[in-house]
Design an enzyme around this catalytic site. Structure first.
Site, PDB file in Angstrom:
ATOM      1  CG  HIS A 260      -1.742   1.206   1.380  1.00 27.73           C
ATOM      2  ND1 HIS A 260      -2.856   1.434   0.615  1.00 27.73           N
ATOM      3  CD2 HIS A 260      -1.625   2.281   2.180  1.00 27.73           C
ATOM      4  CE1 HIS A 260      -3.393   2.592   0.957  1.00 27.73           C
ATOM      5  NE2 HIS A 260      -2.655   3.125   1.905  1.00 27.73           N
ATOM      6  CG  ASP A 262      -0.282   6.218   2.173  1.00 31.91           C
ATOM      7  OD1 ASP A 262      -1.394   5.792   1.832  1.00 31.91           O
ATOM      8  OD2 ASP A 262       0.169   6.087   3.318  1.00 31.91           O
ATOM      9  CG  ASP A 372      -5.201   3.863   4.823  1.00 30.06           C
ATOM     10  OD1 ASP A 372      -5.713   3.685   5.937  1.00 30.06           O
ATOM     11  OD2 ASP A 372      -4.277   4.673   4.622  1.00 30.06           O
ATOM     12  CG  HIS A 576      -6.329   7.249   1.226  1.00 34.00           C
ATOM     13  ND1 HIS A 576      -6.178   6.241   0.319  1.00 34.00           N
ATOM     14  CD2 HIS A 576      -5.393   7.034   2.174  1.00 34.00           C
ATOM     15  CE1 HIS A 576      -5.195   5.443   0.699  1.00 34.00           C
ATOM     16  NE2 HIS A 576      -4.703   5.912   1.820  1.00 34.00           N
TER      17      HIS A 576
END
Length: 1006
Positions: A260, A262, A372, A576
């Site tokens: 994951h 970001d 997330d 996000h």
């Protein structure tokens, strides 16, 4: 017995940490190390390889924050390592922090070939060597500071390269060529996996006793001074307990390799691009020795960066995809905030995400992957289905602070009734490492035992990237079929969802939004970022509409490539941790700069199209309206030479100022508060008895954790009203024409408001300018309304969602702050009021006893926050925003005025009025997008939806010379079972819509 167990456990731990793990590398040959610090931003390999390198010793300090240092490692392979597996072990100064939150590296051969990414859990550079060979390896090393500290969420200057300082943060620790001892590696993981499993079993479990006994025997056989020579004998003592198969009823975990990453957070977008390269380089290297690996990646934006930055590595990833090792999935351009981004933007997330996978990998992704994101809108299931996806995954709901979601596998039902098969991994992490604790937690907490047998385990270092490691794969191999453990099997997301769906088709249904009971403050933090997104979303609507209108009339060429690029930039910034305002100062400063450029470019596109449509300067004053409903006689999606009326001037009554446009009379008292807002049509006061409207309230804002993210409910316990009576508050009120001006000054806050009634509509606009220098405060605007209701309606993606205004249950009480798009509405049968906004998302709604009986309803908008982590300057500075009170409003009025406020009229001098390119005759049906088809066929694409929550029939007509109309999916492909219909220019095209149904149609010319 307790002391005996503790002795064994301590012995195991010390042997693993101090002896076995270091023994995985032996016969070390030091490298000669040289270094070059890049004087500015990162440079490509071709430039770095020509740079002047200087010798450095182990122990040398390097790496001021956010700088890049290239290390050059030279070593000659010893003659006595023939036939051995060798690798360079490089430690530039890694800390114990999680990978992705500190320094990182990327290793290259002298010809530029990328070898692997490096982080604290992957320090080795595997190499194919021969005795006597001279090796040279270059390592691009990023000195990223550790912004997220273990001692709390403290203000930091490290999020900005201008304030992070120039002192080196890291110290070179190791650089040598070593032999990889596979036997010691295997013993290490034999012991580690059994030790972790033992701790997950009941203390009195026979299996636990067997494992402990075997571990003791293995340690007795292991000579700590000759690990290489005795590791095989120690492994033999563990063979039987490792071979014992799992119980038939053991839970099945589908292990999906993942990272994951970001797209920005505690690092800028620039650094994310390098994180993607480092992570995928590590995946490619790992796949060479572990073909069972299945690595899934969910954000095409990141693959696009890789394609641009490292085309050779991108082709390696494409080859791994053909072999089934790399798995493109997810279906959205980035993992966006799924509550704050607009409806059309969420549709484009799916369009651009799925189209990239189709174009570059030939894959139709069927899952949407948002592990997330901070809650998920109830409008999302329909969008997923209309993009031809059918599965959804999220994990963030495990962060709920009050209530636990009762399911892990379920059907998620959206506001229109669409259901999507959904899974929340019970391991409660999207960064699993396949540890015994994670496996045990997943098996114990899985909510569907007895009805379903499997769950998904996303494993790999994430957030800051890194991905799977060979240690994780070693643990997976040992837990594939091991007594006492869940069964772990390598899988793709699609394989998991297909199997889960097949065994559990009658899973329970969760209806409505997936509200996250945490991170409520993220609806308000970093107002300028949110304003940039909101403005660009609406400018993109205008640009597509007017460019399509002009292009269809052969007045200009449709800017396909430009619009594609602009959309992708907006979609990236909906990630996000960008749109919610939860990143470092560098990220949000860059976002504001980007939004300014996007706004200027989109404004220029719109103006160019309008100039083409008007035929050049002329005698007519043309007013263009991009909103979906008529305003003062101006056609929706068109232009006409119409003069807009203005309200009358403000009059003074004693100390009060009164605004009146024949529909509403608003009274402002000497403290700058609304003492009355009277609906003249309904002959009704809208403010609660004895209450004041537009009351600004200032609360302390000290969440227990995650400053920029969280808003904890105890903030409401204290605060002050800015009502003109405070000793440190100075307030002036005056009038100018049709506008009331209010100025409030406090020690750390200066606020100017301009109150004005909109023409021809019962809407009171409040334009607010704030110089905001508060620390750890939240500013609210309160409207106590004389409305009795038990719920509110908030705009969401292609519709609205109802939320309780009471606190009957813990689920109701947890929604003390919620997100809305352009409006929030409260009402009782026959009467309602809406609050409209141009950039506000956070709201709260409460009920209060009414004098004389009943209850009133207070709606508050969250205007600004001032958190200190991760950006200690968040929101400080000057801001301008608008919100409006709309009285006597039903849902349809709220929808109409929400668009109007966010799509201001544009005035052009021209020669002719501009007829709308499309028209819909039912005001409940909203035209959301008008554009030319992405395949450059010249077809017109129109997306519309039912906006009020009821069934609607509408007729669509067009001034385009259309011959056929076809229903499509979001990607503009013909909808299953549909055929083109002949388009009748006289009668148009009739469409019947379910409540909140979205419909995309394609109009083609002959």
């Amino acid at each position: 017995m307790h002391d005996r167990r503790r002795t064994v456990e301590d012995r195991i731990h010390r042997t693993l940490v101090e002896r076995l793990r270091p023994a995985e590398h032996r016969r070390r040959t030091p490298c000669r190390v040289s270094a070059w610090q890049v004087p500015g931003e990162p440079v490509p390999f071709a430039e770095a390889v020509r740079a002047p390198y200087a010798h450095v010793d182990l122990g040398a300090h390097w790496g001021p924050p956010w700088t890049t240092t290239w290390f050059r490692l030279d070593v000659t392979v010893p003659d006595d390592v023939a036939g051995e597996d060798t690798e360079i072990v490089f430690d530039p100064g890694f800390t114990d922090a999680q990978p992705g939150f500190q320094c990182e590296g990327l290793a290259h051969l002298p010809d530029g070939t990328i070898l692997t990414g490096l982080h604290p859990r992957r320090r080795q550079i595997p190499l194919h060597t021969t005795p006597g060979q001279h090796l040279r390896v270059y390592v691009e090393t990023a000195a990223n500071p550790t912004v997220l500290r273990s001692d709390g969420f403290l203000p930091t200057l490290d999020g900005d390269p201008h304030t992070a300082g120039h002192a080196p943060r890291y110290r070179l620790r190791r650089a040598d060529l070593a032999v990889f001892d596979a036997t010691a590696h295997r013993l290490n993981h034999d012991i580690d996996v059994l030790d972790q499993l033992m701790h997950e079993l009941p203390v009195d479990s026979p299996r636990r006793g067997q494992i402990r006994h075997a571990l003791e025997a293995a340690l007795d056989r292991l000579d700590l001074h000759d690990i290489h020579g005795t590791a095989a004998d120690a492994r033999a003592e563990l063979a039987d307990v490792l071979a014992a198969p799992a119980q038939h009823s053991a839970h099945r975990l589908h292990a999906v390799g993942h990272a994951h990453i970001d797209s920005a957070w505690l690092w800028p977008v620039r650094e994310t691009r390098r994180k993607v390269t480092r992570t995928l380089a590590g995946v490619a290297a790992l796949a060479e020795t572990h073909p069972q690996l299945r690595f899934a990646m969910s954000q095409p934006q990141q693959l696009e960066w890789l394609r641009e930055d490292q085309p050779r590595l991108f082709e390696r990833i494409r080859a791994l995809a053909a072999e089934g090792v790399f798995v493109p999935m997810g279906g959205m351009w980035v993992e966006p905030d799924a509550m704050l981004a607009g409806g059309e933007a969420m549709a484009r997330q799916l369009v651009h995400g799925k189209r990239f996978h189709l174009e570059h990998f030939g894959v139709e992704t069927e899952e949407v992957w948002l592990p997330d994101s901070f809650g998920c809108s109830a409008g999302l299931p329909q969008l997923i289905a209309q993009a031809r996806s059918r599965w959804f995954l999220t994990q963030k709901l495990s962060w709920n602070r009050t209530n636990r979601l009762p399911h892990h596998t379920f059907w998620w039902e959206g506001i229109d009734g669409t259901r999507i098969f959904t899974h929340c991994p019970p391991a409660d992490t999207y960064n699993a490492e396949i540890t015994g604790r994670e496996l045990g937690h997943a098996q114990r907490t899985f909510a569907e035992h007895g009805r379903a047998t499997r769950s998904l385990l996303p494993y790999g270092h994430g957030d800051g990237g890194g991905g799977p490691t060979r240690d994780m794969l070693a643990r997976a191999a040992r837990t594939a079929d091991l007594e006492g453990s869940p069964r772990v099997e390598h899988s793709t997301p699609a394989e998991f969802f297909a199997a889960a769906h097949a065994e559990y088709p009658d899973a329970p249904v969760w209806a409505g939004e997936l509200y996250l009971e945490a991170h409520r403050g993220a609806a308000t933090t970093q107002l300028k970022t949110k304003q940039g997104n909101r403005r660009c979303e609406h400018l993109l609507r205008e640009a597509e509409l007017w460019c399509a209108t002009a292009a269809a009339r052969d007045l200009l060429d449709y800017p396909y490539g430009t619009l594609d690029r602009l959309w992708k930039s907006v979609l990236l910034h909906q990630f996000h941790d960008i749109l919610p305002g939860t990143s470092i100062v560098w990220v949000h400063r860059d976002a504001e700069i980007t939004y300014a450029h996007l706004t200027a470019e989109l404004d220029a596109l719109v103006e160019h199209a309008l100039a083409a449509l008007t035929g050049g300067p002329g005698p007519l004053r043309l007013v263009f309206n991009a909103a979906p409903h008529d305003r003062a006689g101006i056609p929706a999606l068109g232009a006409a030479p119409i003069r807009v009326s203005r309200p009358d001037a403000v009059r003074r009554e004693g100390h009060d100022l009164v605004l009146d446009n024949g529909l509403v009379r608003a009274t402002v008292d000497r403290h700058g508060l609304l003492s009355s807002v009277r609906d003249l049509v309904a002959d009704r006061e809208t403010l609660a008895p004895g209450a004041s409207g537009n009351l600004l309230q200032l609360h302390p804002d000290h969440p227990n954790a995650w400053d920029a993210w969280d808003l904890d409910d105890f903030y409401r316990n204290t605060g002050r009203d800015l009502d003109g009576t405070g000793g440190d508050e100075h307030c002036t009120v005056d009038a100018d024409g049709d506008t009331v001006h209010i100025v409030r000054t406090l020690p750390r806050l200066r606020l100017t408001q301009r109150l004005r009634l909109a023409p021809d509509t019962p809407r009171l606009d409040v334009d607010t300018t704030i110089d905001w220098q508060e620390d750890e405060k939240i500013l609210k605007a309160a409207f106590p309304l004389d409305v009795h209701t038990d719920r509110s309606a908030s705009e969401t993606h292609f519709g609205h969602v109802h939320r309780p205004a009471h606190t009957n249950t813990s689920w109701d009480a947890a929604k003390f702050e919620s997100a809305a798009h352009r409006w929030i509405h409260v009402g009782e049968p026959g009467y309602g009021i809406a609050l409209i906004n141009d950039s506000t998302h956070g709201h709260d709604v409460t009920r209060h006893p009414r004098a004389g009986g009943g209850t009133t309803t207070t709606v508050r908008l969250s205007l600004l926050r001032a958190p200190r982590f991760p950006d200690p300057t968040a929101d400080r500075g000057e801001h301008s925003l608008r919100y409006s009170l709309l009285v006597g409003a039903d849902i349809g009025d709220a929808v109409r005025e929400g668009y109007r406020l966010n799509l201001p009229l544009r005035v052009h001098d021209g020669q002719t009025r501009v007829e709308p390119i499309v028209h819909v005759d039912n005001p409940a049906v909203i035209v959301e997008a008008v554009k030319l088809a992405d395949d450059r066929s010249g077809d017109l694409v129109v997306r519309l939806y039912e906006s009020r929550g009821g069934r609607a029939r509408a007729t669509l007509t067009t001034t385009l010379d259309a011959s056929t109309v076809t229903r499509t999916d979001l990607l503009e492909r013909t909808w299953d079972g549909e055929r083109p219909q002949t388009f009748d220019p006289d009668t148009g095209f009739s469409v019947d819509l379910r409540p909140f149904e979205i419909r995309t149609v394609r109009l083609a010319t002959t």
